[in-house]
Design a protein around this motif. Structure first.
Motif, PDB file in Angstrom:
ATOM      1  N   GLU A 229       4.205   9.231  -7.150  1.00 26.37           N
ATOM      2  CA  GLU A 229       4.352   9.496  -8.581  1.00 26.37           C
ATOM      3  C   GLU A 229       5.800   9.778  -8.949  1.00 26.37           C
ATOM      4  O   GLU A 229       6.187   9.599 -10.111  1.00 26.37           O
ATOM      5  CB  GLU A 229       3.466  10.679  -8.984  1.00 26.37           C
ATOM      6  N   ARG A 230       6.603  10.202  -7.977  1.00 24.64           N
ATOM      7  CA  ARG A 230       8.034  10.420  -8.221  1.00 24.64           C
ATOM      8  C   ARG A 230       8.726   9.090  -8.501  1.00 24.64           C
ATOM      9  O   ARG A 230       9.791   9.049  -9.124  1.00 24.64           O
ATOM     10  CB  ARG A 230       8.662  11.084  -6.979  1.00 24.64           C
ATOM     11  N   ILE A 231       8.118   8.000  -8.047  1.00 23.36           N
ATOM     12  CA  ILE A 231       8.690   6.664  -8.220  1.00 23.36           C
ATOM     13  C   ILE A 231       7.994   5.913  -9.345  1.00 23.36           C
ATOM     14  O   ILE A 231       8.641   5.355 -10.226  1.00 23.36           O
ATOM     15  CB  ILE A 231       8.585   5.871  -6.905  1.00 23.36           C
ATOM     16  N   GLY A 232       6.701   5.875  -9.311  1.00 20.05           N
ATOM     17  CA  GLY A 232       5.957   5.120 -10.312  1.00 20.05           C
ATOM     18  C   GLY A 232       4.476   5.139 -10.005  1.00 20.05           C
ATOM     19  O   GLY A 232       3.728   5.980 -10.484  1.00 20.05           O
ATOM     20  N   TYR A 233       4.055   4.216  -9.154  1.00 14.32           N
ATOM     21  CA  TYR A 233       2.640   4.114  -8.845  1.00 14.32           C
ATOM     22  C   TYR A 233       2.470   3.466  -7.473  1.00 14.32           C
ATOM     23  O   TYR A 233       3.359   2.779  -6.964  1.00 14.32           O
ATOM     24  CB  TYR A 233       1.895   3.296  -9.899  1.00 14.32           C
ATOM     25  N   LEU A 234       1.302   3.725  -6.876  1.00 18.33           N
ATOM     26  CA  LEU A 234       0.969   3.176  -5.574  1.00 18.33           C
ATOM     27  C   LEU A 234       0.503   1.729  -5.694  1.00 18.33           C
ATOM     28  O   LEU A 234       0.014   1.302  -6.737  1.00 18.33           O
ATOM     29  CB  LEU A 234      -0.141   4.001  -4.929  1.00 18.33           C
ATOM     30  N   ARG A 235       0.642   1.009  -4.600  1.00 14.40           N
ATOM     31  CA  ARG A 235       0.078  -0.335  -4.551  1.00 14.40           C
ATOM     32  C   ARG A 235      -1.327  -0.271  -3.969  1.00 14.40           C
ATOM     33  O   ARG A 235      -1.532   0.223  -2.853  1.00 14.40           O
ATOM     34  CB  ARG A 235       0.954  -1.255  -3.697  1.00 14.40           C
ATOM     35  N   LEU A 236      -2.266  -0.756  -4.717  1.00 13.80           N
ATOM     36  CA  LEU A 236      -3.644  -0.812  -4.239  1.00 13.80           C
ATOM     37  C   LEU A 236      -3.809  -2.003  -3.308  1.00 13.80           C
ATOM     38  O   LEU A 236      -3.371  -3.110  -3.613  1.00 13.80           O
ATOM     39  CB  LEU A 236      -4.605  -0.952  -5.426  1.00 13.80           C
ATOM     40  N   THR A 237      -4.416  -1.763  -2.139  1.00 11.89           N
ATOM     41  CA  THR A 237      -4.730  -2.837  -1.208  1.00 11.89           C
ATOM     42  C   THR A 237      -6.206  -2.738  -0.833  1.00 11.89           C
ATOM     43  O   THR A 237      -6.938  -1.868  -1.326  1.00 11.89           O
ATOM     44  CB  THR A 237      -3.879  -2.761   0.078  1.00 11.89           C
ATOM     45  N   PHE A 238      -6.624  -3.612   0.068  1.00 14.53           N
ATOM     46  CA  PHE A 238      -8.029  -3.597   0.501  1.00 14.53           C
ATOM     47  C   PHE A 238      -8.373  -2.340   1.297  1.00 14.53           C
ATOM     48  O   PHE A 238      -9.553  -2.088   1.568  1.00 14.53           O
ATOM     49  CB  PHE A 238      -8.339  -4.838   1.326  1.00 14.53           C
ATOM     50  N   TRP A 243      -4.726   5.633   2.590  1.00 16.94           N
ATOM     51  CA  TRP A 243      -5.613   5.371   3.711  1.00 16.94           C
ATOM     52  C   TRP A 243      -5.303   6.350   4.835  1.00 16.94           C
ATOM     53  O   TRP A 243      -4.198   6.881   4.945  1.00 16.94           O
ATOM     54  CB  TRP A 243      -5.479   3.931   4.205  1.00 16.94           C
ATOM     55  N   GLN A 244      -6.315   6.636   5.643  1.00 20.68           N
ATOM     56  CA  GLN A 244      -6.201   7.627   6.703  1.00 20.68           C
ATOM     57  C   GLN A 244      -6.149   6.935   8.064  1.00 20.68           C
ATOM     58  O   GLN A 244      -7.049   6.164   8.422  1.00 20.68           O
ATOM     59  CB  GLN A 244      -7.398   8.598   6.664  1.00 20.68           C
ATOM     60  N   VAL A 245      -5.083   7.210   8.780  1.00 22.12           N
ATOM     61  CA  VAL A 245      -4.899   6.639  10.118  1.00 22.12           C
ATOM     62  C   VAL A 245      -5.450   7.633  11.133  1.00 22.12           C
ATOM     63  O   VAL A 245      -4.864   8.693  11.365  1.00 22.12           O
ATOM     64  CB  VAL A 245      -3.412   6.346  10.402  1.00 22.12           C
ATOM     65  N   GLN A 246      -6.578   7.299  11.712  1.00 25.08           N
ATOM     66  CA  GLN A 246      -7.207   8.150  12.715  1.00 25.08           C
ATOM     67  C   GLN A 246      -8.109   7.289  13.592  1.00 25.08           C
ATOM     68  O   GLN A 246      -8.453   6.158  13.239  1.00 25.08           O
ATOM     69  CB  GLN A 246      -7.999   9.266  12.051  1.00 25.08           C
ATOM     70  N   PRO A 274       3.448  -5.421   1.221  1.00 22.81           N
ATOM     71  CA  PRO A 274       4.066  -4.247   0.588  1.00 22.81           C
ATOM     72  C   PRO A 274       5.488  -4.036   1.088  1.00 22.81           C
ATOM     73  O   PRO A 274       5.791  -4.250   2.263  1.00 22.81           O
ATOM     74  CB  PRO A 274       3.147  -3.097   1.022  1.00 22.81           C
ATOM     75  N   GLY A 275       6.357  -3.573   0.187  1.00 27.65           N
ATOM     76  CA  GLY A 275       7.760  -3.414   0.548  1.00 27.65           C
ATOM     77  C   GLY A 275       8.105  -2.087   1.190  1.00 27.65           C
ATOM     78  O   GLY A 275       8.998  -2.004   2.027  1.00 27.65           O
ATOM     79  N   VAL A 276       7.407  -1.019   0.783  1.00 34.18           N
ATOM     80  CA  VAL A 276       7.733   0.326   1.262  1.00 34.18           C
ATOM     81  C   VAL A 276       6.449   1.009   1.720  1.00 34.18           C
ATOM     82  O   VAL A 276       5.394   0.851   1.104  1.00 34.18           O
ATOM     83  CB  VAL A 276       8.420   1.165   0.152  1.00 34.18           C
ATOM     84  N   GLN A 277       6.563   1.764   2.801  1.00 30.60           N
ATOM     85  CA  GLN A 277       5.403   2.485   3.335  1.00 30.60           C
ATOM     86  C   GLN A 277       5.724   3.968   3.475  1.00 30.60           C
ATOM     87  O   GLN A 277       6.838   4.343   3.870  1.00 30.60           O
ATOM     88  CB  GLN A 277       5.009   1.911   4.695  1.00 30.60           C
ATOM     89  N   PHE A 278       4.748   4.801   3.150  1.00 27.27           N
ATOM     90  CA  PHE A 278       4.805   6.240   3.386  1.00 27.27           C
ATOM     91  C   PHE A 278       3.752   6.581   4.437  1.00 27.27           C
ATOM     92  O   PHE A 278       2.618   6.096   4.363  1.00 27.27           O
ATOM     93  CB  PHE A 278       4.462   7.047   2.129  1.00 27.27           C
ATOM     94  N   LEU A 279       4.109   7.433   5.395  1.00 30.44           N
ATOM     95  CA  LEU A 279       3.145   7.968   6.359  1.00 30.44           C
ATOM     96  C   LEU A 279       3.351   9.477   6.453  1.00 30.44           C
ATOM     97  O   LEU A 279       4.459   9.944   6.757  1.00 30.44           O
ATOM     98  CB  LEU A 279       3.338   7.329   7.737  1.00 30.44           C
ATOM     99  N   ALA A 427       0.379   5.182   2.526  1.00 32.74           N
ATOM    100  CA  ALA A 427       0.347   4.542   1.216  1.00 32.74           C
ATOM    101  C   ALA A 427       1.445   3.495   1.163  1.00 32.74           C
ATOM    102  O   ALA A 427       2.406   3.532   1.941  1.00 32.74           O
ATOM    103  CB  ALA A 427       0.535   5.576   0.105  1.00 32.74           C
ATOM    104  N   TYR A 428       1.303   2.567   0.216  1.00 34.91           N
ATOM    105  CA  TYR A 428       2.285   1.499   0.029  1.00 34.91           C
ATOM    106  C   TYR A 428       2.832   1.512  -1.395  1.00 34.91           C
ATOM    107  O   TYR A 428       2.134   1.894  -2.345  1.00 34.91           O
ATOM    108  CB  TYR A 428       1.655   0.119   0.251  1.00 34.91           C
ATOM    109  N   LEU A 429       4.056   1.047  -1.530  1.00 37.08           N
ATOM    110  CA  LEU A 429       4.650   0.716  -2.813  1.00 37.08           C
ATOM    111  C   LEU A 429       5.349  -0.627  -2.653  1.00 37.08           C
ATOM    112  O   LEU A 429       5.561  -1.095  -1.535  1.00 37.08           O
ATOM    113  CB  LEU A 429       5.674   1.761  -3.271  1.00 37.08           C
ATOM    114  N   ASP A 430       5.722  -1.225  -3.759  1.00 33.59           N
ATOM    115  CA  ASP A 430       6.520  -2.442  -3.720  1.00 33.59           C
ATOM    116  C   ASP A 430       7.970  -2.116  -4.052  1.00 33.59           C
ATOM    117  O   ASP A 430       8.269  -1.151  -4.764  1.00 33.59           O
ATOM    118  CB  ASP A 430       5.979  -3.482  -4.698  1.00 33.59           C
ATOM    119  N   TRP A 431       8.865  -2.948  -3.561  1.00 39.70           N
ATOM    120  CA  TRP A 431      10.290  -2.711  -3.796  1.00 39.70           C
ATOM    121  C   TRP A 431      10.638  -2.779  -5.276  1.00 39.70           C
ATOM    122  O   TRP A 431      11.606  -2.138  -5.720  1.00 39.70           O
ATOM    123  CB  TRP A 431      11.136  -3.690  -2.990  1.00 39.70           C
ATOM    124  N   ASP A 432       9.899  -3.535  -6.070  1.00 36.96           N
ATOM    125  CA  ASP A 432      10.194  -3.587  -7.502  1.00 36.96           C
ATOM    126  C   ASP A 432      10.095  -2.196  -8.128  1.00 36.96           C
ATOM    127  O   ASP A 432      10.965  -1.794  -8.907  1.00 36.96           O
ATOM    128  CB  ASP A 432       9.226  -4.537  -8.213  1.00 36.96           C
TER     129      ASP A 432
END
Length: 458
Positions: A229-238, A243-246, A274-279, A427-432
């Motif tokens: 939200e500090r940037i804009g919005y998340l990219r929705l994927t399938f 998503w939870q990595v476990q 996706p251009g950017v990833q957060f973990l 989560a993912y975002l796009d570089w745009d």
């Protein structure tokens, strides 16, 4: 703290693209930074070594004055002579197309109102002159008057140096390459959320270096969405907005197991990954689970030098990727991507590689199959050299943010206990979206103009 990273990453880049007047301002700015953070440290675009903290600094602005203008009717160019001795040439058609008056431009949206059907692409110029307030006035054959700001024109000079500087200012395409000696740039999560300078420094480093570590997030779900939200919005994927990595039974992705993950980019099964990833680390494993990253652009350049034939193969052959399953909804993805994307100048722009989702379908002529495998193995071998891999361990509350088009990331296998179940939220975002926020923050922190806009002129 705020000054250090920008002094080391931002100023050297801007100084290479700034005119003499701006360079003086930059040197003064560098002296101010040096006084605060210690001896100067020059970073080359090859490797980054040593500790990094994030910082930013406002830059002085250089103003330009016009000495003289004249219309070159035969060449259909407007010549602008600057007080510092430089010259710029602007095509008549381009000037008319970009008239800033309210009839031709919707100022509130910075959008063109003039229709291309109404543009005379062969227009001449009746009168061209410098106004008393240092603007360039052009009167067209139909008596329409266009008045251009001098700084606006200079930034848009058509010389090669000016165009290169403007593109760098707009897109920040220059990267700092690194290897295993990198110590990942680090910032405070809460400061990034609340302070524009901290957020700008974070995104600048993310763009230049490709990876930034944020410390101090609450060890609970929801923080990657909050950061997005500090940037804009998340990219929705399938796999959902987040998503939870476990380790999961009947995992629909190899990341949802406890095994080793080889170096990869996420989602090459999408035509536009996706251009950017957060973990975000919420819980770490009892044993193992260390993260690994490499600079895919740097590795691609090493491949280009060491094995040009392999580089040509990976930048020209399209490879099939697949991803099938059910998560946010059911999906059956199929894409064709080159392992290494390059632009028209031959610069590496994106890496598309995930061994787990590389399809058994290989749409290549028979004689190209073996050369492809040889080329891919050569690239992977370079990536896995110990001198190229950065290894780190995430602790609860750590968030790693990285360029998914550039970095390849992996993970060592891990062992969880019932009281130490490894859990990351991603989560993912796009570089745009990221570049949009970066430009807005830069304008907010530094003002509407910056030395990064300035350029030397041929």
């Amino acid at each position: 703290m705020w000054m250090s990273l920008f002094a080391r990453f931002g100023l050297p880049v801007l100084q290479r693209s700034a005119p003499p007047v701006a360079c003086k301002a930059l040197r003064a700015c560098r002296r101010m930074v040096t006084a605060e953070v210690g001896p100067p440290f020059v970073v080359t675009p090859v490797h980054i070594r040593g500790h990094r903290t994030l910082g930013s600094v406002s830059l002085p602005v250089a103003r330009h004055s016009v000495r003289h203008v004249r219309a070159l009717d035969e060449e259909r160019l407007l010549e602008v002579e600057w007080e510092d001795g430089g010259q710029s040439l602007f095509p008549f058609t381009w000037l008319r197309d970009n008239c800033p008056c309210p009839l031709c431009t919707l100022g509130s949206a910075q959008a063109r109102l003039l229709l291309l059907t109404d543009l005379d692409v062969h227009t001449g110029v009746d009168v061209a002159e410098v106004t008393n307030d240092n603007k360039v006035s052009v009167v067209w054959p139909d008596n329409h008057n266009s008045v251009f700001d001098a700084d606006w024109l200079r930034k848009r000079c058509f010389s090669a140096a000016a165009r290169q500087a403007m593109q760098e200012e707009l897109f920040l395409n220059e990267r700092y390459y690194w290897d295993a000696k990198l110590r990942i740039p680090t910032a405070d999560y809460l400061e990034v959320l609340s302070d524009d300078k901290a957020a700008l420094a974070w995104l600048l480093a993310l763009r230049r270096v490709g990876i930034v570590y944020l410390k101090g997030a609450p060890a609970e779900q929801g923080q990657v969405a909050r950061l997005a939200e500090r940037i804009g919005y998340l990219r929705l994927t399938f796999y959902g907005h987040t998503w939870q990595v476990q380790d999961k039974p009947m995992a629909n992705n190899v990341a949802y197991t406890s095994g080793k993950l080889s170096l990869h980019t996420d989602y090459p099964a999408l035509s536009f990954p996706p251009g950017v990833q957060f973990l975000h680390c919420i819980n770490q494993a009892a044993k193992g689970g260390e993260s690994e990253v490499v600079d895919g652009f740097h590795m691609a350049e090493q491949l280009r030098r060491e094995d040009p034939e392999a580089f040509r193969a990976l930048t020209s052959l399209h490879v099939d990727f697949i991803d099938t399953g059910t998560d946010y909804c059911d999906f059956m993805l199929q894409s064709k991507n080159r392992i290494i994307d390059v632009d028209t100048e031959g610069r590496v722009t994106r890496i598309n590689y995930n061994n787990a989702t590389r399809d058994s379908v290989l749409d290549l002529p028979l004689h190209q199959v073996q050369p492809f495998y040889r080329a891919l193995k050569a690239y992977v071998d370079i990536m896995n050299r110990p001198e190229n891999v950065v290894t780190y361990t995430m602790e609860p509350g750590d968030i790693v943010t990285f360029d998914n088009w550039r970095l390849l990331h992996g993970r060592k296998n891990f062992v969880s206990r019932s009281d130490r179940l490894r859990l990351l939220e991603g989560a993912y975002l796009d570089w745009d979206e990221v570049m949009s926020r970066l430009r807005i923050l830069r304008r907010t922190v530094r003002g509407d103009a910056s030395c990064g806009h300035e350029a030397t002129f041929d």
